[in-house]
Design a protein around this motif. Structure first.
Motif, PDB file in Angstrom:
ATOM      1  N   ALA A 132      -4.107  -4.705  -2.482  1.00 26.00           N
ATOM      2  CA  ALA A 132      -3.943  -4.252  -3.867  1.00 26.00           C
ATOM      3  C   ALA A 132      -4.064  -2.745  -4.044  1.00 26.00           C
ATOM      4  O   ALA A 132      -3.294  -2.155  -4.810  1.00 26.00           O
ATOM      5  CB  ALA A 132      -4.918  -4.980  -4.789  1.00 26.00           C
ATOM      6  N   PRO A 133      -5.002  -2.077  -3.375  1.00 29.02           N
ATOM      7  CA  PRO A 133      -5.094  -0.624  -3.574  1.00 29.02           C
ATOM      8  C   PRO A 133      -3.791   0.123  -3.279  1.00 29.02           C
ATOM      9  O   PRO A 133      -3.487   1.116  -3.933  1.00 29.02           O
ATOM     10  CB  PRO A 133      -6.206  -0.205  -2.600  1.00 29.02           C
ATOM     11  N   PHE A 134      -3.001  -0.357  -2.327  1.00 29.80           N
ATOM     12  CA  PHE A 134      -1.751   0.320  -1.998  1.00 29.80           C
ATOM     13  C   PHE A 134      -0.728   0.213  -3.137  1.00 29.80           C
ATOM     14  O   PHE A 134       0.116   1.074  -3.301  1.00 29.80           O
ATOM     15  CB  PHE A 134      -1.158  -0.245  -0.712  1.00 29.80           C
ATOM     16  N   PHE A 135      -0.814  -0.863  -3.918  1.00 30.83           N
ATOM     17  CA  PHE A 135       0.111  -1.049  -5.024  1.00 30.83           C
ATOM     18  C   PHE A 135      -0.324  -0.310  -6.288  1.00 30.83           C
ATOM     19  O   PHE A 135       0.482  -0.072  -7.165  1.00 30.83           O
ATOM     20  CB  PHE A 135       0.281  -2.535  -5.337  1.00 30.83           C
ATOM     21  N   TYR A 136      -1.603   0.029  -6.362  1.00 34.61           N
ATOM     22  CA  TYR A 136      -2.107   0.658  -7.580  1.00 34.61           C
ATOM     23  C   TYR A 136      -2.573   2.093  -7.390  1.00 34.61           C
ATOM     24  O   TYR A 136      -2.915   2.754  -8.356  1.00 34.61           O
ATOM     25  CB  TYR A 136      -3.252  -0.182  -8.163  1.00 34.61           C
ATOM     26  N   MET A 137      -2.590   2.608  -6.158  1.00 40.15           N
ATOM     27  CA  MET A 137      -3.111   3.967  -5.957  1.00 40.15           C
ATOM     28  C   MET A 137      -2.221   5.038  -6.600  1.00 40.15           C
ATOM     29  O   MET A 137      -2.693   6.122  -6.883  1.00 40.15           O
ATOM     30  CB  MET A 137      -3.371   4.259  -4.482  1.00 40.15           C
ATOM     31  N   HIS A 138      -0.959   4.705  -6.858  1.00 46.50           N
ATOM     32  CA  HIS A 138      -0.113   5.686  -7.545  1.00 46.50           C
ATOM     33  C   HIS A 138      -0.624   5.959  -8.957  1.00 46.50           C
ATOM     34  O   HIS A 138      -0.429   7.042  -9.498  1.00 46.50           O
ATOM     35  CB  HIS A 138       1.347   5.229  -7.570  1.00 46.50           C
ATOM     36  N   LEU A 139      -1.302   4.984  -9.559  1.00 50.68           N
ATOM     37  CA  LEU A 139      -1.886   5.212 -10.885  1.00 50.68           C
ATOM     38  C   LEU A 139      -2.983   6.278 -10.798  1.00 50.68           C
ATOM     39  O   LEU A 139      -3.077   7.142 -11.667  1.00 50.68           O
ATOM     40  CB  LEU A 139      -2.452   3.909 -11.446  1.00 50.68           C
ATOM     41  N   ALA A 140      -3.786   6.217  -9.745  1.00 49.25           N
ATOM     42  CA  ALA A 140      -4.836   7.231  -9.551  1.00 49.25           C
ATOM     43  C   ALA A 140      -4.216   8.577  -9.220  1.00 49.25           C
ATOM     44  O   ALA A 140      -4.673   9.622  -9.698  1.00 49.25           O
ATOM     45  CB  ALA A 140      -5.795   6.792  -8.453  1.00 49.25           C
ATOM     46  N   ALA A 141      -3.162   8.574  -8.399  1.00 51.78           N
ATOM     47  CA  ALA A 141      -2.500   9.834  -8.029  1.00 51.78           C
ATOM     48  C   ALA A 141      -1.909  10.522  -9.258  1.00 51.78           C
ATOM     49  O   ALA A 141      -1.861  11.747  -9.323  1.00 51.78           O
ATOM     50  CB  ALA A 141      -1.404   9.572  -7.001  1.00 51.78           C
ATOM     51  N   LEU A 142      -1.487   9.732 -10.234  1.00 51.54           N
ATOM     52  CA  LEU A 142      -0.957  10.289 -11.486  1.00 51.54           C
ATOM     53  C   LEU A 142      -2.064  10.599 -12.486  1.00 51.54           C
ATOM     54  O   LEU A 142      -1.796  10.984 -13.609  1.00 51.54           O
ATOM     55  CB  LEU A 142       0.045   9.315 -12.109  1.00 51.54           C
ATOM     56  N   GLN A 143      -3.318  10.401 -12.052  1.00 50.15           N
ATOM     57  CA  GLN A 143      -4.507  10.660 -12.867  1.00 50.15           C
ATOM     58  C   GLN A 143      -4.503   9.846 -14.166  1.00 50.15           C
ATOM     59  O   GLN A 143      -4.921  10.330 -15.218  1.00 50.15           O
ATOM     60  CB  GLN A 143      -4.654  12.148 -13.149  1.00 50.15           C
ATOM     61  N   LEU A 144      -4.030   8.613 -14.061  1.00 48.11           N
ATOM     62  CA  LEU A 144      -4.077   7.713 -15.204  1.00 48.11           C
ATOM     63  C   LEU A 144      -5.454   7.064 -15.269  1.00 48.11           C
ATOM     64  O   LEU A 144      -6.097   6.853 -14.238  1.00 48.11           O
ATOM     65  CB  LEU A 144      -2.987   6.653 -15.083  1.00 48.11           C
ATOM     66  N   PRO A 145      -5.927   6.743 -16.448  1.00 46.94           N
ATOM     67  CA  PRO A 145      -7.288   6.199 -16.581  1.00 46.94           C
ATOM     68  C   PRO A 145      -7.407   4.806 -15.938  1.00 46.94           C
ATOM     69  O   PRO A 145      -6.455   4.030 -15.943  1.00 46.94           O
ATOM     70  CB  PRO A 145      -7.499   6.123 -18.091  1.00 46.94           C
ATOM     71  N   PRO A 146      -8.586   4.493 -15.390  1.00 46.39           N
ATOM     72  CA  PRO A 146      -8.808   3.178 -14.787  1.00 46.39           C
ATOM     73  C   PRO A 146      -8.546   2.027 -15.756  1.00 46.39           C
ATOM     74  O   PRO A 146      -8.159   0.939 -15.343  1.00 46.39           O
ATOM     75  CB  PRO A 146     -10.280   3.211 -14.380  1.00 46.39           C
ATOM     76  N   SER A 147      -8.724   2.269 -17.041  1.00 48.18           N
ATOM     77  CA  SER A 147      -8.461   1.210 -18.022  1.00 48.18           C
ATOM     78  C   SER A 147      -6.988   0.796 -18.007  1.00 48.18           C
ATOM     79  O   SER A 147      -6.662  -0.364 -18.290  1.00 48.18           O
ATOM     80  CB  SER A 147      -8.869   1.656 -19.422  1.00 48.18           C
ATOM     81  N   LEU A 148      -6.095   1.696 -17.625  1.00 47.06           N
ATOM     82  CA  LEU A 148      -4.679   1.346 -17.524  1.00 47.06           C
ATOM     83  C   LEU A 148      -4.456   0.367 -16.372  1.00 47.06           C
ATOM     84  O   LEU A 148      -3.718  -0.605 -16.496  1.00 47.06           O
ATOM     85  CB  LEU A 148      -3.828   2.589 -17.333  1.00 47.06           C
ATOM     86  N   TYR A 149      -5.119   0.624 -15.236  1.00 52.86           N
ATOM     87  CA  TYR A 149      -5.055  -0.307 -14.110  1.00 52.86           C
ATOM     88  C   TYR A 149      -5.576  -1.670 -14.537  1.00 52.86           C
ATOM     89  O   TYR A 149      -4.967  -2.706 -14.260  1.00 52.86           O
ATOM     90  CB  TYR A 149      -5.863   0.205 -12.921  1.00 52.86           C
ATOM     91  N   GLN A 150      -6.725  -1.686 -15.202  1.00 50.91           N
ATOM     92  CA  GLN A 150      -7.328  -2.947 -15.619  1.00 50.91           C
ATOM     93  C   GLN A 150      -6.420  -3.701 -16.576  1.00 50.91           C
ATOM     94  O   GLN A 150      -6.278  -4.917 -16.496  1.00 50.91           O
ATOM     95  CB  GLN A 150      -8.692  -2.689 -16.255  1.00 50.91           C
ATOM     96  N   THR A 151      -5.766  -2.991 -17.472  1.00 46.09           N
ATOM     97  CA  THR A 151      -4.848  -3.627 -18.419  1.00 46.09           C
ATOM     98  C   THR A 151      -3.626  -4.177 -17.696  1.00 46.09           C
ATOM     99  O   THR A 151      -3.209  -5.315 -17.948  1.00 46.09           O
ATOM    100  CB  THR A 151      -4.411  -2.610 -19.497  1.00 46.09           C
ATOM    101  N   ALA A 152      -3.062  -3.401 -16.776  1.00 47.37           N
ATOM    102  CA  ALA A 152      -1.888  -3.874 -16.020  1.00 47.37           C
ATOM    103  C   ALA A 152      -2.241  -5.098 -15.193  1.00 47.37           C
ATOM    104  O   ALA A 152      -1.480  -6.069 -15.145  1.00 47.37           O
ATOM    105  CB  ALA A 152      -1.364  -2.752 -15.121  1.00 47.37           C
ATOM    106  N   LYS A 153      -3.387  -5.078 -14.541  1.00 47.22           N
ATOM    107  CA  LYS A 153      -3.825  -6.211 -13.730  1.00 47.22           C
ATOM    108  C   LYS A 153      -4.048  -7.446 -14.600  1.00 47.22           C
ATOM    109  O   LYS A 153      -3.663  -8.564 -14.226  1.00 47.22           O
ATOM    110  CB  LYS A 153      -5.105  -5.827 -12.988  1.00 47.22           C
ATOM    111  N   ALA A 154      -4.644  -7.268 -15.760  1.00 43.54           N
ATOM    112  CA  ALA A 154      -4.890  -8.396 -16.665  1.00 43.54           C
ATOM    113  C   ALA A 154      -3.573  -9.008 -17.156  1.00 43.54           C
ATOM    114  O   ALA A 154      -3.409 -10.232 -17.153  1.00 43.54           O
ATOM    115  CB  ALA A 154      -5.742  -7.945 -17.847  1.00 43.54           C
ATOM    116  N   TRP A 155      -2.628  -8.167 -17.560  1.00 41.90           N
ATOM    117  CA  TRP A 155      -1.341  -8.682 -18.028  1.00 41.90           C
ATOM    118  C   TRP A 155      -0.614  -9.417 -16.907  1.00 41.90           C
ATOM    119  O   TRP A 155       0.002 -10.456 -17.116  1.00 41.90           O
ATOM    120  CB  TRP A 155      -0.462  -7.556 -18.563  1.00 41.90           C
ATOM    121  N   HIS A 156      -0.662  -8.876 -15.697  1.00 40.18           N
ATOM    122  CA  HIS A 156      -0.002  -9.519 -14.570  1.00 40.18           C
ATOM    123  C   HIS A 156      -0.639 -10.880 -14.273  1.00 40.18           C
ATOM    124  O   HIS A 156       0.060 -11.866 -14.017  1.00 40.18           O
ATOM    125  CB  HIS A 156      -0.071  -8.631 -13.335  1.00 40.18           C
ATOM    126  N   THR A 157      -1.955 -10.954 -14.329  1.00 40.07           N
ATOM    127  CA  THR A 157      -2.650 -12.216 -14.087  1.00 40.07           C
ATOM    128  C   THR A 157      -2.295 -13.249 -15.150  1.00 40.07           C
ATOM    129  O   THR A 157      -2.027 -14.409 -14.829  1.00 40.07           O
ATOM    130  CB  THR A 157      -4.168 -11.988 -14.047  1.00 40.07           C
TER     131      THR A 157
END
Length: 120
Positions: free
Chosen positions: A6-31
């Motif tokens: 999973a980190p390999f699929f989401y690390m671009h969000l960190a590289a773009l300096q997007l907030p962790p809450s965006l990752y959590q929201t994307a993961k929740a919607w996907h689930t």
């Protein structure tokens, strides 16, 4: 599995300096979205535009089928558009319905052996 990949699929969000809450929201919607392709709700009764872009129950049946023509097809989690772009998309054929039972590939019910049995 997922904790490693999973980190390999989401690390671009960190590289773009997007907030962790965006990752959590994307993961929740996907689930939450993953519930729908595993049902027969509206299967085959969706507009063509939806069937073209999104992973639907009809597409996901092919992913789980063991028929030879359906193996290694329809990997999409949410957007089947990626399968179309990479040549892994296949619609279910009316003359070859999906078969879901487990193929007899293993001589054992040992889950550890099943992880390496395909290499023999």
């Amino acid at each position: 599995g997922e904790k490693v990949t999973a980190p390999f699929f989401y690390m671009h969000l960190a590289a773009l300096q997007l907030p962790p809450s965006l990752y959590q929201t994307a993961k929740a919607w996907h689930t939450v979205y993953q519930f729908w392709p595993h049902t027969d709700f509206l299967a085959g009764n969706l507009p063509a535009a939806v069937e073209f872009v999104f992973n639907t129950p009809a597409h996901h049946r092919v992913h789980h089928a063991r028929n030879a023509r359906y193996l290694r097809k329809n990997f999409a989690g949410m957007f089947v558009l990626w399968d179309r772009l990479h040549g892994t998309f296949m619609a279910e054929h009316p003359d070859d319905p999906c078969v879901f039972d487990q193929p007899a590939l293993y001589d054992s019910f040992n889950p550890l052996w099943e992880q390496v049995a395909h290499t023999k």
